[in-house]
Scaffold this active site. Structure first.
Site, short mmCIF file in Angstrom:
data_model
loop_
_atom_site.label_atom_id
_atom_site.label_comp_id
_atom_site.label_asym_id
_atom_site.label_seq_id
_atom_site.Cartn_x
_atom_site.Cartn_y
_atom_site.Cartn_z
N HIS A 88 -4.85 2.77 -8.01
CA HIS A 88 -4.31 3.43 -9.20
C HIS A 88 -4.89 2.79 -10.45
O HIS A 88 -5.45 1.69 -10.41
CB HIS A 88 -2.78 3.29 -9.24
CG HIS A 88 -2.33 1.87 -9.15
ND1 HIS A 88 -2.26 1.04 -10.24
CD2 HIS A 88 -1.97 1.12 -8.08
CE1 HIS A 88 -1.85 -0.17 -9.85
NE2 HIS A 88 -1.67 -0.15 -8.54
N GLU A 99 -0.15 3.78 -4.37
CA GLU A 99 0.11 4.72 -5.46
C GLU A 99 -0.93 5.82 -5.54
O GLU A 99 -0.65 6.93 -6.01
CB GLU A 99 0.18 3.97 -6.80
CG GLU A 99 1.40 3.09 -6.96
CD GLU A 99 1.24 1.70 -6.38
OE1 GLU A 99 2.14 0.87 -6.55
OE2 GLU A 99 0.19 1.44 -5.74
N HIS A 143 -0.04 1.02 -13.43
CA HIS A 143 0.50 -0.29 -13.77
C HIS A 143 -0.56 -1.32 -13.39
O HIS A 143 -1.59 -0.99 -12.81
CB HIS A 143 1.82 -0.58 -13.04
CG HIS A 143 1.67 -0.73 -11.57
ND1 HIS A 143 1.50 0.35 -10.72
CD2 HIS A 143 1.65 -1.83 -10.77
CE1 HIS A 143 1.39 -0.08 -9.47
NE2 HIS A 143 1.46 -1.40 -9.47
N GLU A 158 -6.00 -3.67 -11.50
CA GLU A 158 -6.24 -4.06 -10.12
C GLU A 158 -7.65 -3.69 -9.66
O GLU A 158 -8.28 -4.41 -8.89
CB GLU A 158 -5.17 -3.43 -9.23
CG GLU A 158 -3.79 -3.99 -9.55
CD GLU A 158 -2.64 -3.23 -8.90
OE1 GLU A 158 -2.83 -2.70 -7.79
OE2 GLU A 158 -1.56 -3.17 -9.51
N HIS A 161 -0.11 -3.16 -0.63
CA HIS A 161 0.90 -2.58 -1.52
C HIS A 161 2.25 -3.26 -1.37
O HIS A 161 2.77 -3.42 -0.26
CB HIS A 161 1.07 -1.10 -1.21
CG HIS A 161 2.21 -0.47 -1.96
ND1 HIS A 161 2.13 -0.19 -3.31
CD2 HIS A 161 3.46 -0.10 -1.57
CE1 HIS A 161 3.27 0.35 -3.71
NE2 HIS A 161 4.10 0.41 -2.68
N ASP A 209 -3.95 0.26 -1.04
CA ASP A 209 -2.78 0.34 -1.91
C ASP A 209 -2.08 1.67 -1.61
O ASP A 209 -2.47 2.41 -0.71
CB ASP A 209 -3.20 0.21 -3.37
CG ASP A 209 -2.10 -0.36 -4.26
OD1 ASP A 209 -0.96 -0.53 -3.78
OD2 ASP A 209 -2.38 -0.64 -5.43
#
Length: 278
Positions: free
Chosen positions: A104, A10, A115, A134, A60, A8
């Site tokens: 994240h 972030e 998020h 996630e 991502h 990912d």
């Protein structure tokens, strides 16, 4: 040893803002390079531990952030979308371990760029009554494939969320959240070295271990959306039921349930079109 890396953005070293991680953002191209270097540190760590096959899934956003020429030559890249399993595309029981790079924390936490899958459109997710994002869904899905999550990198909030879920995972905090779009950054060279060393160590000690019972039972996935329109539309999918005007749920076996959730997010995206970090 076959290793799966889900990458990912972030939670990548140095990145704190939407402009760092969204295509078209003023610092996105730099963000892509930073992402590649964190991933490459994980690849080097896996190779040092004896990995013979490494696949990296660009997990991502548009899933086209990692350019092939950026990636370590010993790793294969899964790039682009749609993918049936999204952030876990091509993860199979043949993999000996999974590494999550740049992850994240879930929606509602005070983590960098926090998020759950869809910016603020998804307010909360629960798996069997446990709040997840996630990280939790990736861990649970991998566990049902008998693939342990060996290591995860991200900010301190993501690491704390991971350890609350499974304290056997090796985590690397590359930054400490000061707010949702601010962090104290770990020096880049130090962060990359920490990633490499943590991956090597985690793969040297990790053994396959069941997270659930040997005879799995159906799981319940519940999602609370910002939009009642999304919840209402999802009721057209068989097995989806309403909890309230903005919350729906269903039951099923992981990893099929993870794939179904991906269908939910695509339906939601078609209805809302909202930017991830509003």
């Amino acid at each position: 040893m076959q290793i799966y890396i889900s990458a990912d953005m972030e939670g990548i070293t140095g990145l704190v803002d939407a402009d760092d991680v969204q295509p078209g953002g003023r610092d996105y191209e730099r963000g892509r390079l930073m992402m590649a270097e964190d991933v490459n540190a994980a690849v080097r760590g896996a190779l040092a531990a004896g990995a013979t096959d490494i696949v990296v899934n660009d997990a991502h956003g548009p899933m086209r952030n990692l350019a092939p020429e950026m990636l370590h030559p010993e790793a294969r890249l899964i790039r682009g979308r749609p993918k049936h399993m999204g952030m876990l595309e091509d993860l199979t029981p043949e993999h000996d371990a999974m590494i999550c790079v740049g992850y994240h924390s879930r929606a509602g936490t005070l983590g960098v760029l926090s998020h759950s899958f869809m910016g603020h459109e998804i307010e909360d997710i629960w798996l069997d009554g446990m709040p997840v994002g996630e990280i939790g869904l990736a861990h649970a899905t991998a566990a049902m494939l008998d693939v342990p999550l060996a290591a995860l990198t991200g900010d301190d909030s993501a690491c704390a969320e991971t350890l609350a879920w499974d304290d056997s995972v090796t985590t690397v905090a590359v930054k400490s959240a000061r707010d949702r779009f601010a962090a104290e950054l770990r020096p880049v060279a130090e962060a990359r070295q920490a990633i490499e060393e943590a991956v090597t160590t985690s793969l040297s000690v990790t053994r396959k271990r069941p997270w659930r019972s040997a005879t799995p039972s159906p799981s319940t996935l519940r999602v609370r959306w910002q939009s009642a329109s999304v919840a209402s539309t999802l009721l057209g999918i068989p097995s989806v039921t309403s909890v309230d005007s903005r919350t729906v749920q269903t039951q099923g076996q992981l990893p099929a349930l993870y794939r179904l959730f991906g269908v939910w997010t695509r339906v939601a995206a078609s209805l809302t079109g909202q930017s991830p970090y509003c």
